[in-house]
Design a protein around this motif. Structure first.
Motif, PDB file in Angstrom:
ATOM      1  N   TRP A   1       5.328   8.226   0.200  1.00 22.92           N
ATOM      2  CA  TRP A   1       6.304   9.053  -0.506  1.00 22.92           C
ATOM      3  C   TRP A   1       5.704  10.398  -0.774  1.00 22.92           C
ATOM      4  N   SER A   2       6.543  11.318  -1.182  1.00 18.46           N
ATOM      5  CA  SER A   2       6.045  12.678  -1.328  1.00 18.46           C
ATOM      6  C   SER A   2       5.925  13.051  -2.796  1.00 18.46           C
ATOM      7  N   PHE A   3       4.915  13.832  -3.068  1.00 19.60           N
ATOM      8  CA  PHE A   3       4.649  14.345  -4.404  1.00 19.60           C
ATOM      9  C   PHE A   3       5.861  15.116  -4.922  1.00 19.60           C
ATOM     10  N   GLN A   4       6.266  14.817  -6.169  1.00 14.61           N
ATOM     11  CA  GLN A   4       7.393  15.516  -6.799  1.00 14.61           C
ATOM     12  C   GLN A   4       6.840  16.432  -7.885  1.00 14.61           C
ATOM     13  N   PRO A   5       6.866  17.732  -7.651  1.00 14.70           N
ATOM     14  CA  PRO A   5       6.106  18.627  -8.533  1.00 14.70           C
ATOM     15  C   PRO A   5       6.692  18.889  -9.922  1.00 14.70           C
ATOM     16  N   GLY A   6       7.960  18.544 -10.166  1.00 18.36           N
ATOM     17  CA  GLY A   6       8.581  18.919 -11.445  1.00 18.36           C
ATOM     18  C   GLY A   6       7.821  18.396 -12.655  1.00 18.36           C
ATOM     19  N   ASN A   7       7.664  19.207 -13.659  1.00 18.38           N
ATOM     20  CA  ASN A   7       7.053  18.824 -14.947  1.00 18.38           C
ATOM     21  C   ASN A   7       5.609  18.328 -14.843  1.00 18.38           C
ATOM     22  N   THR A   8       4.889  18.684 -13.807  1.00 20.82           N
ATOM     23  CA  THR A   8       3.523  18.178 -13.678  1.00 20.82           C
ATOM     24  C   THR A   8       2.495  19.267 -13.937  1.00 20.82           C
ATOM     25  N   GLU A   9       1.319  18.825 -14.325  1.00 19.49           N
ATOM     26  CA  GLU A   9       0.216  19.743 -14.602  1.00 19.49           C
ATOM     27  C   GLU A   9      -0.177  20.516 -13.338  1.00 19.49           C
ATOM     28  N   LEU A  10      -0.136  19.817 -12.208  1.00 17.20           N
ATOM     29  CA  LEU A  10      -0.504  20.456 -10.941  1.00 17.20           C
ATOM     30  C   LEU A  10       0.382  21.674 -10.683  1.00 17.20           C
ATOM     31  N   ASN A  11       1.661  21.519 -10.977  1.00 13.42           N
ATOM     32  CA  ASN A  11       2.595  22.622 -10.786  1.00 13.42           C
ATOM     33  C   ASN A  11       2.346  23.740 -11.792  1.00 13.42           C
ATOM     34  N   ARG A  12       2.023  23.349 -13.020  1.00 19.72           N
ATOM     35  CA  ARG A  12       1.736  24.365 -14.047  1.00 19.72           C
ATOM     36  C   ARG A  12       0.483  25.152 -13.679  1.00 19.72           C
TER      37      ARG A  12
ATOM     38  N   LEU B   1       9.395  12.962   7.402  1.00 20.64           N
ATOM     39  CA  LEU B   1       9.702  12.175   8.601  1.00 20.64           C
ATOM     40  C   LEU B   1       8.497  12.109   9.536  1.00 20.64           C
ATOM     41  N   LYS B   2       7.759  13.206   9.585  1.00 20.32           N
ATOM     42  CA  LYS B   2       6.574  13.238  10.453  1.00 20.32           C
ATOM     43  C   LYS B   2       5.511  12.254   9.966  1.00 20.32           C
ATOM     44  N   VAL B   3       5.235  12.282   8.664  1.00 22.09           N
ATOM     45  CA  VAL B   3       4.231  11.369   8.100  1.00 22.09           C
ATOM     46  C   VAL B   3       4.692   9.920   8.259  1.00 22.09           C
ATOM     47  N   LEU B   4       5.975   9.692   8.019  1.00 23.82           N
ATOM     48  CA  LEU B   4       6.518   8.342   8.137  1.00 23.82           C
ATOM     49  C   LEU B   4       6.368   7.822   9.569  1.00 23.82           C
ATOM     50  N   ALA B   5       6.778   8.646  10.522  1.00 17.54           N
ATOM     51  CA  ALA B   5       6.726   8.218  11.927  1.00 17.54           C
ATOM     52  C   ALA B   5       5.285   7.973  12.362  1.00 17.54           C
ATOM     53  N   LEU B   6       4.400   8.890  11.963  1.00 19.85           N
ATOM     54  CA  LEU B   6       3.000   8.709  12.336  1.00 19.85           C
ATOM     55  C   LEU B   6       2.446   7.423  11.719  1.00 19.85           C
ATOM     56  N   SER B   7       2.817   7.147  10.470  1.00 18.87           N
ATOM     57  CA  SER B   7       2.336   5.933   9.807  1.00 18.87           C
ATOM     58  C   SER B   7       2.774   4.686  10.577  1.00 18.87           C
ATOM     59  N   ARG B   8       4.032   4.683  11.012  1.00 18.50           N
ATOM     60  CA  ARG B   8       4.542   3.522  11.766  1.00 18.50           C
ATOM     61  C   ARG B   8       3.732   3.332  13.070  1.00 18.50           C
TER      62      ARG B   8
ATOM     63  N   ALA C   1       0.866  -1.184   0.000  1.00 19.97           N
ATOM     64  CA  ALA C   1       0.000   0.000   0.000  1.00 19.97           C
ATOM     65  C   ALA C   1       0.896   1.225   0.000  1.00 19.97           C
ATOM     66  N   THR C   2       0.484   2.236  -0.747  1.00 23.23           N
ATOM     67  CA  THR C   2       1.295   3.460  -0.798  1.00 23.23           C
ATOM     68  C   THR C   2       0.452   4.659  -0.386  1.00 23.23           C
ATOM     69  N   MET C   3       1.135   5.767  -0.207  1.00 23.31           N
ATOM     70  CA  MET C   3       0.438   7.044  -0.044  1.00 23.31           C
ATOM     71  C   MET C   3       1.335   8.123  -0.629  1.00 23.31           C
ATOM     72  N   MET C   4       0.789   8.927  -1.507  1.00 25.99           N
ATOM     73  CA  MET C   4       1.535  10.066  -2.025  1.00 25.99           C
ATOM     74  C   MET C   4       0.993  11.322  -1.351  1.00 25.99           C
ATOM     75  N   PHE C   5       1.825  11.941  -0.531  1.00 27.70           N
ATOM     76  CA  PHE C   5       1.353  13.132   0.184  1.00 27.70           C
ATOM     77  C   PHE C   5       2.184  14.343  -0.253  1.00 27.70           C
ATOM     78  N   GLY C   6       1.789  15.498   0.266  1.00 25.58           N
ATOM     79  CA  GLY C   6       2.553  16.704  -0.050  1.00 25.58           C
ATOM     80  C   GLY C   6       2.051  17.424  -1.288  1.00 25.58           C
ATOM     81  N   SER C   7       0.806  17.136  -1.695  1.00 28.13           N
ATOM     82  CA  SER C   7       0.258  17.895  -2.820  1.00 28.13           C
ATOM     83  C   SER C   7      -0.788  18.864  -2.291  1.00 28.13           C
TER      84      SER C   7
END
Lengths: 359, 363
Positions: free
Chosen positions: B245-256, B276-283, B209-215
């Motif tokens: 993992w965290s959202f990587q904004p480069g070259n994305t529509e969201l960033n545009r 680190l906060k999200v990771l620790a809380l997830s654990r 299971a994944t989670m992409m946060f930071g958007s």
């Protein structure tokens, strides 16, 4: 052991060599970080500083051949460069036209085999003449020693002349690691640890403030690190001339000794132990170029209160495999600091606060 | 919440209110220390595992066009591609030569690829190789089911019969339909993602299971995501690991879009402290998922090492090839040796594992 150290730190008692070793050996990253953070807050509140600055490396041609260095070249070798005064001024002109305006220039380079001492004075004078209000931070102790050697002058004369030409402040590079055995292996041609200390002491006596560094994560042991820190603390007791201590994480790419990057955990611990041992240093800098912006930001919760600056163009660490960009914007730095829960402060070269981002 | 209180309240399963409180207000070092303690309880042997595998992105053609994605191309675009079987085999040969045990096959939702393509590819791989096929995230499975008018369960059974072993946790992004409406309006909704995973678990397949946060999510969305995963895991126990993992904004529509709204505005990627906060809380929160991965692909090796003290016990994959994050401008080139050294440098023993977290080899 940690409980005793904690008690000492909270009561303001200076840590001993044994304490410093115990901290490096301890696996209790969180307790050490918390303690270092406590000390940092006592000294600098919740402020964390950055500066709008630019680095300039006048040359990478160097008579020394340090084995951890990927930057230096011999004259005529591929990739060797030397900037003319005009080129240096052009880089600065661009940087000072851009917004935000830089408040400091950081100038360090190789030991060029042909440049006379006068060339360095001309360089500083030209920068000063063109940028009267820019703080000039230039030349490590290694370069100062070299200028003394090629000119036949004493260190104090060199420093006085440079100061007269406009030098404000000296960076802390070239300290590497003082311990003799390891230093001889890493950089046999470089000045000794004793000589580095001597040059810095002379600078402080001449009224020039400096930083101090330690290169770690190559082949040294923690005993070497502790010796290094204690020698800096001892000099600072005598002069009070150091502003910031900057632990520099070794970068292995394209160097003769190779090896691996220091671990992020070691980076954080080294910041924290430095904060705890160097009780007479006003600032501990988590230099983002070397730690990466991510570890650098995290280090603000492990005792650091400064991340350095915008830099714009960084060569020395990048040639050894830095994974960071070469520069950051002011906006990036403010964001980074704020998201660490600290109050961003733009400072000048002398740690005067120019702007506090307390909203 | 002070340290003692944090410790007391996280001794047993935490509720959503506490989780939200921790995410919003806890001191990072207190949170990290507690996550580190929980990690030590779950994995007392001081070992950090990784898998040697390769991402194979069989196509970048995708009808979903998620705003956070820099990888997809429309059909007919000069950079659009579908890998041939031989190209896939070449990549598997290289993976095996490097000691790999798994391939991660994922791709876009290609309008012209039907179930035959998938079963054909899986069978061809299994005829030639002994390798674990970890493939096709829920959006792909769900798309195939709809296209062929099959149930999710039927689709999974067909794929498994053809050779699919396990399913990656991608496409979860944030399991909040409010956020998905912004990030990926055409992608399957949260309930569908969870349904695919539940069906997979029910037929005995393991998934991550994944989670992409930071958007554009709020802390509440993050907790809702973790809640959905924990509840499903209570019912099935099928998740092997959680990977934030965290959202990587480069070259994305969201960033545009952000830049267009406000001149020069850009989305700041989640910082190290956020990660680190999200990771620790997830654990702390996911008490029923045994493994939590550090994401060196998005965080770099140094912060990934730090993550091993903030709740993570696994270093993910060596990623012989990674295309999706690289398309967003983030690229850390790392060898197996680098991973082993990074794990050792962080103070752990390094071990290569298989898809199911069984140790294959110690370093």
């Amino acid at each position: 052991m940690l409980a005793a150290i904690r008690h000492k730190v909270l009561s303001g008692t200076r840590l001993t060599e044994a304490d410093a070793l115990a901290l490096f050996r301890s696996d209790d990253l969180f307790a050490i970080g918390r303690l270092a953070s406590h000390v940092a807050e006592k000294q600098n509140g919740r402020h964390a500083c950055f500066i709008v600055n630019r680095h300039i490396n006048p040359t990478n041609i160097c008579v020394n051949r340090c084995k951890f260095c990927a930057f230096s070249r011999s004259k005529g070798e591929e990739g060797a460069f030397e900037l003319t005064l005009e080129e240096i001024l052009a880089k600065l002109a661009d940087a000072s036209k851009a917004k935000p305006r830089i408040t400091e220039v950081h100038i360090v380079g190789g030991l060029h085999p042909e440049w006379p001492f006068e060339h360095y004075l001309d360089m500083i004078s030209a920068v000063r003449k063109n940028h009267p209000s820019l703080a000039i931070k230039a030349f490590t102790a290694v370069e100062i020693d070299y200028m003394a050697k090629i000119s036949g002058l004493g260190i104090e004369d060199i420093l006085r002349e440079l100061k007269k030409s406009g030098l404000d402040f000296m960076p802390g590079g070239g300290a590497e690691i003082f311990a003799e055995g390891i230093r001889n292996r890493l950089c046999p041609e470089k000045i000794s640890g004793d000589r580095w200390i001597e040059v810095m002491e002379a600078a402080h006596r001449t009224g020039i403030k400096t930083n101090a560094t330690m290169l770690y994560g190559h082949q040294e042991g923690i005993e070497d690190r502790v010796e290094h820190l204690l020698r800096l603390r001892e000099l600072q007791d005598r002069t009070g001339g150091f502003q910031a201590f900057i632990p520099l994480a070794y970068h292995p790419k394209n160097t003769e000794i190779g090896g691996f990057y220091s671990s992020g955990i070691d980076d954080l611990k080294t910041i924290a132990v430095s904060r705890l041992v160097l009780d007479n240093f006003p600032h501990i800098k988590a230099y983002w170029i070397m730690l990466g912006e991510k570890v650098s930001q995290t280090a603000l919760l492990f005792g650091a209160d400064d991340v350095d600056g915008t830099i714009i163009e960084e060569k020395i660490t990048h040639m050894a495999g830095a994974m960071t960009g070469e520069g950051m914007t002011r906006d990036d730095l403010v964001h980074l600091i704020r998201k660490a829960g600290k109050i961003p402060v733009e400072r000048d070269a002398f740690y005067n606060h120019l702007k506090v981002y307390d909203y | 919440m002070n340290r003692k209180e944090l410790k007391d309240r996280t001794m047993k399963r935490i509720d959503n209110k506490t989780a939200l409180d921790l995410l919003k207000t806890a001191d990072l070092l207190d949170l990290g220390e507690q996550a580190d303690n929980i990690r030590k309880d779950l994995h007392p042997e001081g070992r950090v595992t990784f898998v040697v595998d390769r991402n194979i992105n069989y196509t970048n053609v995708c009808i979903n066009k998620c705003t956070f994605c820099a990888f997809y191309r429309e059909a007919g675009h000069p950079e659009a591609y579908v890998l041939s079987d031989d190209e896939v085999f070449g990549k598997i040969d290289e993976t095996l030569a490097l000691g790999g045990t798994q391939i991660l096959i994922q791709g876009g939702l290609h309008p012209e690829l039907g179930l035959d393509y998938y079963t054909g590819l899986l069978k061809a791989i299994k005829e030639r190789y002994t390798i674990n096929v970890h493939g096709f995230s829920p959006p792909e499975i769900s798309y195939l089911a709809r296209k062929h008018d099959l149930t999710v369960r039927e689709t999974l059974l067909v794929l498994r019969h053809a050779g699919l072993d396990s399913i990656p946790g991608g496409g979860a992004e944030i399991l909040s339909d409010r956020v998905r409406e912004i990030l990926s309006p055409k992608k399957i909704k949260s309930s569908e993602w969870l349904k695919v995973m539940e069906e997979a678990h029910r037929i005995g397949m393991r998934t991550t299971a994944t989670m992409m946060f930071g958007s554009v999510e709020t802390p509440e969305d993050i907790i809702a995501h973790l809640d959905a995963l924990r509840s499903l895991q209570d019912r099935t126990g099928g998740f092997t690991a959680f990977i934030p993992w965290s959202f990587q904004p480069g070259n994305t529509e969201l960033n545009r879009q952000a830049a267009a709204k406000k001149r020069n505005a850009k989305i700041h990627p989640a910082t190290a402290v956020d990660y680190l906060k999200v990771l620790a809380l997830s654990r702390i929160y996911l008490d029923n998922i045994r493994n939590v991965q550090a994401s060196w692909v998005t965080q770099g090796l140094k912060l990934a090492q730090v993550a091993l003290r903030f709740g993570a016990n696994d270093f993910g994959s060596t990623m012989i090839e990674e295309n999706v994050v690289r398309a967003a401008g983030v690229s850390y080139t790392v060898s197996k040796e680098d991973i082993v050294e990074a794990i050792k440098g962080a103070g752990f023993t390094a071990a290569q594992r298989d898809t199911y977290y069984r140790i294959i080899h110690f370093f």
